[in-house]
Design a protein around this motif. Structure first.
Motif, PDB file in Angstrom:
ATOM      1  N   PHE A 118       0.820  -1.207   0.000  1.00 32.58           N
ATOM      2  CA  PHE A 118       0.000   0.000   0.000  1.00 32.58           C
ATOM      3  C   PHE A 118       0.855   1.259   0.000  1.00 32.58           C
ATOM      4  CE2 PHE A 118      -3.337  -2.926   1.631  1.00 32.58           C
ATOM      5  CZ  PHE A 118      -4.202  -2.764   0.565  1.00 32.58           C
ATOM      6  N   ALA A 119       1.989   1.227   0.686  1.00 36.32           N
ATOM      7  CA  ALA A 119       2.886   2.386   0.685  1.00 36.32           C
ATOM      8  C   ALA A 119       3.411   2.630  -0.729  1.00 36.32           C
ATOM      9  CB  ALA A 119       4.035   2.177   1.665  1.00 36.32           C
ATOM     10  N   LEU A 160       1.904   1.741  -3.515  1.00 35.06           N
ATOM     11  CA  LEU A 160       0.779   2.238  -4.312  1.00 35.06           C
ATOM     12  C   LEU A 160       0.523   3.718  -4.048  1.00 35.06           C
ATOM     13  CD1 LEU A 160      -1.778  -0.696  -4.065  1.00 35.06           C
ATOM     14  CD2 LEU A 160      -0.607   0.096  -6.120  1.00 35.06           C
ATOM     15  N   ARG A 161       0.538   4.123  -2.779  1.00 36.07           N
ATOM     16  CA  ARG A 161       0.328   5.539  -2.458  1.00 36.07           C
ATOM     17  C   ARG A 161       1.414   6.402  -3.082  1.00 36.07           C
ATOM     18  NH1 ARG A 161      -1.833   3.328   2.265  1.00 36.07           N
ATOM     19  NH2 ARG A 161       0.128   3.214   3.381  1.00 36.07           N
ATOM     20  N   ARG A 162       2.661   5.936  -3.020  1.00 35.37           N
ATOM     21  CA  ARG A 162       3.772   6.693  -3.606  1.00 35.37           C
ATOM     22  C   ARG A 162       3.600   6.798  -5.123  1.00 35.37           C
ATOM     23  NH1 ARG A 162       7.367   4.217  -1.035  1.00 35.37           N
ATOM     24  NH2 ARG A 162       7.850   2.574  -2.500  1.00 35.37           N
ATOM     25  N   GLU A 163       3.222   5.700  -5.744  1.00 35.80           N
ATOM     26  CA  GLU A 163       3.029   5.699  -7.197  1.00 35.80           C
ATOM     27  C   GLU A 163       1.869   6.606  -7.605  1.00 35.80           C
ATOM     28  OE1 GLU A 163       1.812   2.424 -10.493  1.00 35.80           O
ATOM     29  OE2 GLU A 163       3.348   1.812  -9.052  1.00 35.80           O
ATOM     30  N   LEU A 164       0.778   6.576  -6.846  1.00 36.29           N
ATOM     31  CA  LEU A 164      -0.377   7.418  -7.161  1.00 36.29           C
ATOM     32  C   LEU A 164      -0.088   8.898  -6.958  1.00 36.29           C
ATOM     33  CD1 LEU A 164      -3.261   5.268  -5.675  1.00 36.29           C
ATOM     34  CD2 LEU A 164      -2.801   5.717  -8.087  1.00 36.29           C
ATOM     35  N   ALA A 165       0.852   9.223  -6.078  1.00 34.47           N
ATOM     36  CA  ALA A 165       1.192  10.623  -5.818  1.00 34.47           C
ATOM     37  C   ALA A 165       2.046  11.225  -6.927  1.00 34.47           C
ATOM     38  CB  ALA A 165       1.918  10.747  -4.476  1.00 34.47           C
ATOM     39  N   GLU A 166       2.718  10.384  -7.705  1.00 32.02           N
ATOM     40  CA  GLU A 166       3.582  10.879  -8.779  1.00 32.02           C
ATOM     41  C   GLU A 166       2.738  11.369  -9.952  1.00 32.02           C
ATOM     42  OE1 GLU A 166       6.293   7.807  -9.901  1.00 32.02           O
ATOM     43  OE2 GLU A 166       7.133   7.649  -7.882  1.00 32.02           O
ATOM     44  N   PRO A 167       3.231  12.394 -10.669  1.00 33.86           N
ATOM     45  CA  PRO A 167       2.476  12.858 -11.844  1.00 33.86           C
ATOM     46  C   PRO A 167       2.391  11.746 -12.892  1.00 33.86           C
ATOM     47  CG  PRO A 167       4.505  14.142 -11.530  1.00 33.86           C
ATOM     48  CD  PRO A 167       4.445  13.114 -10.448  1.00 33.86           C
TER      49      PRO A 167
END
Length: 123
Positions: A101-102, A104-111
Motif C-alpha cells: 500500500f505504501a 501504491l500511495r507513492r506511485e499514485l502521488a507521482e504525476p
C-alpha cells in the motif's frame, strides 16, 4: 454493492445512453477510452502480432464476446471470480500489505505521464 446500486451512481451517463440509443442503432457509436498501462501494452502487443487490426476492432471483438456470454451469466461470473481470486492471491503473496500500500500511495502521488493516443490511419 449490487448492480442496481452501481446504476444509481451514473444517472447522467444512463440518460446520455438513452438519448443516443436510437442514433447508435442506425449509425453506430464512437467513443474515447482510456486503458491503463498494462492493458494498453497487452492490446498493442496483440495489434503488433496481427490479432487485431486496431483498437476499434479489439473493442468490437471483446464487447461482442462479453455480449455472447450474457445469457451464460453463471459462466461469466465464474470466470470473473477466478480472475479476482488470482489477483487476490498475487496480493497475498506480495510482501507485507503495508509495504504494498505504501508503494501504491507513492506511485499514485507521482504525476502521470500523458497517455499515448491511437490515430486512425487513412487507407
Amino acid at each position: 454493492m449490487t448492480g442496481d446500486e452501481l446504476l444509481d451512481d451514473n444517472a447522467a451517463e444512463r440518460a446520455q445512453a438513452k438519448a443516443l440509443r436510437e442514433q447508435a442503432r442506425t449509425g453506430g457509436l464512437r467513443f474515447e477510452a482510456y486503458l491503463p498501462p498494462a492493458l494498453a501494452d497487452w492490446l498493442l502487443e496483440r495489434i503488433e502480432r496481427g490479432t487485431f487490426a486496431d483498437p476499434s476492432e479489439a473493442v468490437f471483438a471483446i464487447v461482442g464476446n462479453f455480449r455472447d456470454l450474457e445469457p451464460h451469466r453463471d459462466l461469466r461470473d465464474e470466470l470473473l471470480g477466478r480472475v479476482l481470486d488470482a489477483s487476490a492471491a498475487k496480493l497475498e503473496s506480495a510482501r507485507a500489505g503495508e509495504t504494498v500500500f505504501a508503494e501504491l500511495r507513492r506511485e499514485l502521488a507521482e504525476p502521470r505521464p500523458e497517455p499515448a493516443r491511437w490515430a486512425k490511419i487513412a487507407r
